[in-house]
Scaffold this motif. Sequence first.
Motif, PDB file in Angstrom:
ATOM      1  N   ALA A 246      -2.697   5.194   1.634  1.00  0.00           N
ATOM      2  CA  ALA A 246      -1.747   5.865   0.560  1.00  0.00           C
ATOM      3  C   ALA A 246      -2.167   7.021  -0.253  1.00  0.00           C
ATOM      4  O   ALA A 246      -3.380   7.161  -0.302  1.00  0.00           O
ATOM      5  CB  ALA A 246      -0.882   4.956  -0.278  1.00  0.00           C
ATOM      6  N   ASP A 247      -1.396   7.920  -1.149  1.00  0.00           N
ATOM      7  CA  ASP A 247      -1.653   8.754  -1.993  1.00  0.00           C
ATOM      8  C   ASP A 247      -1.860   8.281  -3.106  1.00  0.00           C
ATOM      9  O   ASP A 247      -0.807   8.519  -3.930  1.00  0.00           O
ATOM     10  CB  ASP A 247      -0.780  10.175  -1.686  1.00  0.00           C
ATOM     11  N   TYR A 254      -3.909  11.452   1.866  1.00  0.00           N
ATOM     12  CA  TYR A 254      -3.871  10.003   1.956  1.00  0.00           C
ATOM     13  C   TYR A 254      -5.150   9.193   1.878  1.00  0.00           C
ATOM     14  O   TYR A 254      -6.289   9.921   2.450  1.00  0.00           O
ATOM     15  CB  TYR A 254      -3.395   9.462   3.319  1.00  0.00           C
ATOM     16  N   ASP A 255      -5.463   8.248   1.021  1.00  0.00           N
ATOM     17  CA  ASP A 255      -6.528   7.751   0.759  1.00  0.00           C
ATOM     18  C   ASP A 255      -6.449   6.212   1.496  1.00  0.00           C
ATOM     19  O   ASP A 255      -5.598   5.792   1.727  1.00  0.00           O
ATOM     20  CB  ASP A 255      -6.667   7.501  -0.917  1.00  0.00           C
ATOM     21  N   LEU A 256      -7.698   5.737   1.698  1.00  0.00           N
ATOM     22  CA  LEU A 256      -8.025   4.470   2.430  1.00  0.00           C
ATOM     23  C   LEU A 256      -8.192   3.368   1.551  1.00  0.00           C
ATOM     24  O   LEU A 256      -9.358   3.618   0.937  1.00  0.00           O
ATOM     25  CB  LEU A 256      -9.154   4.700   3.441  1.00  0.00           C
ATOM     26  N   TYR A 257      -7.793   2.232   1.754  1.00  0.00           N
ATOM     27  CA  TYR A 257      -8.253   0.978   1.187  1.00  0.00           C
ATOM     28  C   TYR A 257      -8.661   0.072   2.481  1.00  0.00           C
ATOM     29  O   TYR A 257      -8.111  -0.255   3.285  1.00  0.00           O
ATOM     30  CB  TYR A 257      -7.290   0.249   0.396  1.00  0.00           C
ATOM     31  N   VAL A 258      -9.972  -0.496   2.415  1.00  0.00           N
ATOM     32  CA  VAL A 258     -10.513  -1.353   3.444  1.00  0.00           C
ATOM     33  C   VAL A 258     -10.684  -2.594   2.837  1.00  0.00           C
ATOM     34  O   VAL A 258     -11.734  -2.881   1.653  1.00  0.00           O
ATOM     35  CB  VAL A 258     -11.568  -0.591   4.191  1.00  0.00           C
ATOM     36  N   THR A 259     -10.127  -3.708   3.355  1.00  0.00           N
ATOM     37  CA  THR A 259     -10.567  -5.188   2.906  1.00  0.00           C
ATOM     38  C   THR A 259     -11.920  -5.377   3.740  1.00  0.00           C
ATOM     39  O   THR A 259     -12.119  -5.163   4.706  1.00  0.00           O
ATOM     40  CB  THR A 259      -9.472  -6.041   3.133  1.00  0.00           C
ATOM     41  N   ASN A 260     -12.622  -6.459   3.100  1.00  0.00           N
ATOM     42  CA  ASN A 260     -14.156  -6.598   3.453  1.00  0.00           C
ATOM     43  C   ASN A 260     -14.302  -8.119   2.997  1.00  0.00           C
ATOM     44  O   ASN A 260     -13.675  -8.619   2.128  1.00  0.00           O
ATOM     45  CB  ASN A 260     -14.879  -5.562   2.818  1.00  0.00           C
ATOM     46  N   PRO A 304       1.337   4.366  -6.511  1.00  0.00           N
ATOM     47  CA  PRO A 304       1.156   3.596  -5.661  1.00  0.00           C
ATOM     48  C   PRO A 304       0.293   2.296  -5.785  1.00  0.00           C
ATOM     49  O   PRO A 304      -0.855   2.472  -6.511  1.00  0.00           O
ATOM     50  CB  PRO A 304       0.780   4.111  -4.234  1.00  0.00           C
ATOM     51  N   ASP A 305       0.634   1.090  -6.077  1.00  0.00           N
ATOM     52  CA  ASP A 305      -0.273  -0.242  -6.591  1.00  0.00           C
ATOM     53  C   ASP A 305      -0.757  -0.640  -5.155  1.00  0.00           C
ATOM     54  O   ASP A 305      -0.297  -0.300  -3.989  1.00  0.00           O
ATOM     55  CB  ASP A 305       0.787  -1.134  -7.228  1.00  0.00           C
ATOM     56  N   GLY A 418       4.375  10.634   1.847  1.00  0.00           N
ATOM     57  CA  GLY A 418       4.186   9.481   2.713  1.00  0.00           C
ATOM     58  C   GLY A 418       4.275   9.925   4.085  1.00  0.00           C
ATOM     59  O   GLY A 418       4.843  11.082   4.410  1.00  0.00           O
ATOM     60  N   GLU A 419       4.109   8.749   4.995  1.00  0.00           N
ATOM     61  CA  GLU A 419       4.391   9.240   6.539  1.00  0.00           C
ATOM     62  C   GLU A 419       4.705   8.016   6.995  1.00  0.00           C
ATOM     63  O   GLU A 419       4.561   6.786   6.630  1.00  0.00           O
ATOM     64  CB  GLU A 419       3.016   9.819   7.254  1.00  0.00           C
ATOM     65  N   VAL A 420       5.548   8.108   8.268  1.00  0.00           N
ATOM     66  CA  VAL A 420       6.194   6.997   9.067  1.00  0.00           C
ATOM     67  C   VAL A 420       5.080   6.508   9.899  1.00  0.00           C
ATOM     68  O   VAL A 420       4.216   7.436  10.655  1.00  0.00           O
ATOM     69  CB  VAL A 420       7.496   7.451   9.855  1.00  0.00           C
TER      70      VAL A 420
END
Length: 558
Positions: A246-247, A254-260, A304-305, A418-420
């Motif tokens: 999300a931005d 768009y930024d990335l969040y990666v769980t780990n 965006p949360d 955002g994007e689809v």
Amino acid sequence: MRLLPLCCLLGGPLLLAQEPFRDATDASGIAVSGRVRGVAVCDANGDGHADLFLSVLDGPNHLYLNDGHARFTEAGHRTPLATAGPTHTALWSDLDQDGDEDVVLGNYDGPTRIFRNDGGLSFTDVTPASGIDLTARVVSASLLDYDGDGRLDIYLSCLNAPNRLYRNLGGLAFAEEGAAAGAAQTGLSMGTLAFDYDLDGDPDLYLVHDGHQPNVLLRNDGGAFTDVSTGSGAGVVGDGMGVDAADFDGDGDYDLYVTNLYENFLLENRGDGTFREVGFDARVNDLGMGWGTAWLDYDLDGHPDLYVANETAFTVGGRRFNNLLYRNRGDGSFDPAAPPQAAVNSGRSAYGTATADFNGDGRPDLFVGNSGQPSQLFLNNTVNDHHYAAVAVTVAPGEPTPVGARVTCWAGGRMYRGEVRAGGGYASQHAATVRFGLAAASRIDSLVIDWPSGRKDRYYDLAADHTHYLPHTPEQTTSLPAPIPDRLGLFPNPTTGPLQLSPALEQVRVYDALGRPLFTLDGESREVVLPAHLPAGLYRVVGFRGGKSYSGTTYLRH
């Protein structure tokens, strides 16, 4: 009623006026206790409501139909989808372009299967003739139009086997092109995300790896992929699981969040093809065993949360870490959005997670698939006077897929993007509707849809707090806003700045060629002047008089 400000003593508990989400599982009709992995939001029966498909490893898959008020009925047992597993992930979209959503089941140590939606909850297994012949440990998947032909292709992330890229040939026939396209990665593959990180109009791929294997960013160069992991800074190393984009910082990319396992990563997109890791500084480096994740603006404040789903059966340093909802402060940092005991910070063993507006109130909700414990529906409980925009990008049967379309919204002097997508989080699929919180803005100044084909659709002065189905289909035109039809006379055209208006207007708004609002004039106006500092080019003038709307386009020259 407004939420009270967040108050947090150093090392002390977070105090909120109310919990942001409530556990609505018992009243929803959803009752699943198996080893749920993927959670897919879909519209299986085409009624416009957000249904749920749950991929289960140790029992039947479940398809829950939504009545639009977050009351669900299990219908999967009436379909062949229930016993087509063991399923780890499922994706829903219109693969044959006939107007309804088909489904791909990525199975774990079983054949991948594809089912055609024939309407009326009738599904036909078309795998034998599809060209998809794969038995592997499929963990996650994404649907994307990687070659720009308007049809949805299938990317499957496989554990300890080459990932597969199936090109859609039409008619539910596919050809495997992973190696030829440079996308046949092999490793401890986990989460997969198709998103346009460089905003060049085609979908790129981000691949998450476990076992201290570097994550991979594949840049799409016109239907062939180039590994740019190292040079981009996106090739972080850990024990990764899920990913969503999300931005979060409002800069348009768009930024990335990666769980780990251990610390999660937040990769800030710098807009120049590179990323930097800011999870620690942003205070979202949760230490739990992260799986599912979702970006959602739960309080509609325009930022965006973030939600993180942790497997609490797995301890880190002898400590169990519950799920966690982070609130975006809008300054590059986040705070826990709820006290530790809040329902949304569930302590069950969570995997797949998806977000959608399940009860139709305009606020994003959450569903969490748990393993060996009841899965949970969390409905948004936030009360404030913020507004929202929701855009469902629609196409008629036979038209190119809307997956990959970019939506840019301007409201209240701010830009949202955002994007689809079809696929995200961990083995999951969020709702395809693109949603933005607008804070205090009660109208949308302009909205632009950038299609992968290069086509642009522009809309002006749309109402907030509605779902806009764009472009319009004939049956929707009576209830949905349309681009402004009435012609506004502008003279001279081209202009060096001054423009005479015909008719005179009660309010005037001026936009640039990308649909970005520049300025507004209130009161009776017969003339508008484009400032000299504006670059030469096209501008759109929109105005209102006597309840009618007018628009015209002019060319500014120097």
